[in-house]
Design a protein around this motif. Structure first.
Motif: not given
Length: 715
Positions: A525-527, A530-532, A652-658
């Motif tokens: 959630y923070n990424l 806020h961060e991204i 994609y310009p930005a990726v979050i991997i879990i």
């Protein structure tokens, strides 16, 4: 509990599975009741008698959940007139319907079925020809309802049931009585595990040849769903024992399986070669691919004209760089050979080579076609090459009616040079269809990254081709990166070798470990919030992709998508459709190939409009806007989070991997590598304790049974 009433309205119907929400006027009451369950296509005025129970839906209130039902002819005059003027009875207008009901009332069904001569002269214009048409439509409607209910007993419903009724009609009751497993073999491929328990309850013999044959085919088909082109004979027998729930010590079972297996081999429903069992389609596809390639690699190399080398030098001068030795080798190989391969990871210069090849082809006035397996991959290829690129399905022009490709050996594509990117995604059947449509005078270059995940469908084409030393191939390994530039390609290469150098964090590559599920969600959630946004100027809905290994679990797509939507797209504008509330701007994914709309499994779109009255959504897929309603909304799902498999071919310009502990059985090196290489700007890896290390260590890719490289060597 039972309710009866007259159909007043269809609130929702999923054409794929028959799930329907409808309203009926209850008998002996002025009240309307909402019914939910599986129904055939219904017509206003029909009388419904339903068994089930009353439930309280948290959102929609009191509903009657139907477990079984019967459709009856309407018994009130108004309802009967409504029924007769429906599309089931073409040519019957309000005047004729009213005349029939006023004359015969509730006895109309008896007159039609037993004394049809009484219909003559009832209404003006109701000629002998129209009477015959009406009687035929009456019996057809009655039969279709009976057929639907018979199929529903075997859990065959919705569009599948409708298609079976169209194809087999009056034969359905006999098929279901004598061999319900027939539908497992047919084009409809009903699951054996769906038919079997119902057939056994109806008294079907456990050792019946129909049951055993269907189980053998089902076992072989399930193996192809796991990527295999064939299954060894002994393994197929083991799988069949399991499918039938027989003990391996049961001699009667073994004899029954052996007898049915021999018959399937004799009838060529299974092709046996060197102790391996194939479904015919896959056997012939693999053989054709091998023959196609061998014919091309057996030809001598083309001699390059010195002008080509001169033009290559000119291209380098214009671009202000020089190809290294390996890159130049890749270009010359593609120009000299009828069939060649170019592989390499991100940052190794594949795109630069393609631009160089296109420049040279333009100078020699060659007709070049670019293609890729998915719409996203084709779009990206078009962007980087500045030339139109096609999906393979679009290039081959699939006929939605016959389900076959228009382009084939008798009607080939018009090209002298075909370049296909992201070839690791291409499965055996699609590869054979593509090769069949390539003319003899056309050179072929396939491009891909062999370290990514293999195709979802059967086969492991790219790896099999690379295993054939006879096929000209060039592998690019050097990563071109200047100091201070994007380090994702470098990190992906480290992942490919099983070790991430310290520090793991880099300029564009970020590692975020977490200890608990709650902490992982908080970091996510923070990424997003806020961060991204602080680091990058992008549209979170369109440019950020969350990637996970699985659909289920606390960090699966099913759980994550609603949560992420609440962060990214908070508008309440939208409509309820198919049990989901869809919002304007929602990021959605197509879940299956739809040849009528020319969109395919994995294509990403965005909801641009929602119409409450017509219950319709408009979804933008790249440059096209397509409508979705109750009939096809089940083909869509939210796509803020996606599985890594579904993301293949996209960037994609930005990726979050879990990477979570709940994903343990899926954590493999090539899965992580594929996910990381989807990012072109920044990538964040959120990992539970040990999850990243497990992914790096585990390079055991699931073995796939395929004989392609062997077939090429033997042809």
């Amino acid at each position: 509990m039972q309710v009866e009433g007259t159909l007043k309205a269809i609130v929702f119907r999923n054409a794929q599975n028959g799930y329907t929400v409808l309203k009926i006027a209850l008998d002996n009451s002025k009240n309307l009741a909402t019914l939910t369950g599986i129904f055939p296509e219904l017509t206003g005025g029909e009388k419904i008698s339903a068994q089930g129970e009353w439930l309280n839906h948290p959102r929609f209130g009191k509903q009657f959940a139907v477990t079984s039902h019967e459709i009856k002819i309407p018994d009130s005059n108004n309802a009967l007139i409504h029924y007769l003027t429906s599309k089931k009875f073409p040519g019957i207008g309000p005047k004729t319907a009213t005349a029939l009901v006023e004359k015969f009332g509730n006895d109309l069904a008896n007159v039609i079925e037993n004394n049809p001569e009484q219909l003559r002269g009832v209404a003006r214009g109701f000629s002998e020809k129209n009477i015959i048409k009406f009687i035929s439509a009456w019996f057809l409607a009655k039969e279709e309802c009976e057929f639907f209910l018979a199929l529903y007993e075997f859990d065959i419903k919705g569009k599948t049931a409708e298609d079976i009724i169209k194809k087999y009609g009056k034969a359905i009751p006999l098929i279901l009585k004598e061999n319900p497993y027939f539908f497992c073999h047919s084009q409809f491929q009903i699951s054996f595990f769906q038919i079997d328990p119902i057939a056994l309850k109806k008294g079907f013999n456990h050792y019946a040849k129909e049951r055993v044959s269907a189980a053998i085919i089902a076992s072989l088909y399930l193996s192809t769903q796991n990527g295999h082109v064939y299954v060894p004979e002994t393994e197929l027998f083991e799988k069949t024992f399991s499918t039938l729930n027989f003990l391996t010590t049961d001699e009667d079972a073994y004899c029954a399986i052996l007898e049915s297996y021999n018959q399937l081999c004799k009838s060529q429903e299974i092709i046996l070669e060197n102790g391996n069992c194939f479904l015919p389609k896959l056997y012939h596809a693999e053989k054709y691919i091998a023959q196609f390639i061998k014919e091309r690699i057996c030809r001598p190399e083309n001699t390059l004209h010195k002008d080509v080398l001169k033009e290559l030098d000119n291209f380098e001068s214009r671009q202000g760089f020089a190809f290294d030795k390996k890159q130049r080798e890749g270009i010359l190989s593609a120009l000299q050979n009828k069939f060649s391969i170019l592989t390499g990871g991100p940052g190794t210069g594949k795109t630069t080579i393609l631009r160089g090849l296109l420049y040279l082809a333009e100078q020699s006035q060659e007709h070049v076609i670019l293609a890729a397996p998915t719409g996203r991959a084709a779009k990206r290829m078009k962007e980087v090459c500045q030339k139109e690129a096609y999906t393979i399905h679009r290039l081959l022009s699939l006929d939605p009616v016959s389900g076959t490709f228009v382009k084939n050996k008798d009607n080939p594509i018009l090209a002298s040079f075909l370049i296909v990117d992201e070839f690791s995604m291409v499965d055996t059947e699609l590869c054979a269809s593509l090769f069949e449509a390539i003319p003899w005078n056309c050179r072929v270059l396939i491009v891909g990254d062999a370290d990514q995940l293999p195709s979802v469908g059967p086969g492991n084409i790219l790896k099999e081709l690379l295993a054939c030393k006879e096929i000209p191939s060039v592998k690019l390994e050097r990563i071109f990166r200047q100091v201070g530039e994007n380090d994702i390609a470098e990190k992906a290469d480290e992942i490919n070798h099983g070790v991430l150098k310290q520090p793991i964090d880099g300029r564009n590559f970020h590692f975020c470990p977490y200890q608990t599920e709650e902490e992982g969600l908080q970091i996510l959630y923070n990424l997003i919030l806020h961060e991204i946004p602080k680091k990058l100027k992008l549209d979170l809905c369109r440019d950020l992709q969350i990637l996970v290994p699985m659909r289920k679990g606390p960090f699966g797509t099913i759980t994550l998508n609603p949560k992420i939507r609440e962060l990214i797209n908070q508008t309440q504008q939208g409509i309820d459709l198919g049990g989901t509330h869809w919002r304007l701007g929602d990021r959605v994914m197509q879940l299956e190939n739809n040849y009528d709309k020319n969109i395919f499994n994995g294509d990403i779109g965005f909801i641009s409009a929602a119409f409450k009255e017509s219950k319709t959504l408009h979804v933008d897929f790249d440059e096209r806007t397509l409508p979705f309603n109750a009939e096809d909304i089940s083909e869509l799902t939210l796509a803020y989070a996606s599985t890594i498999h579904k993301s293949q071919g996209s960037e994609y310009p930005a990726v979050i991997i879990i990477l979570d502990s709940s994903h343990y059985r899926m954590l493999r090196r090539n899965l992580l590598y594929t996910a990381v290489t989807r990012a072109k700007g920044h990538v964040w890896i959120l990992a539970a304790p040990g999850a990243l290390d497990t992914s790096l260590r585990n390079q055991k890719d699931k073995h796939r049974y395929t004989n392609l490289s062997q077939n090429i060597s033997e042809v």
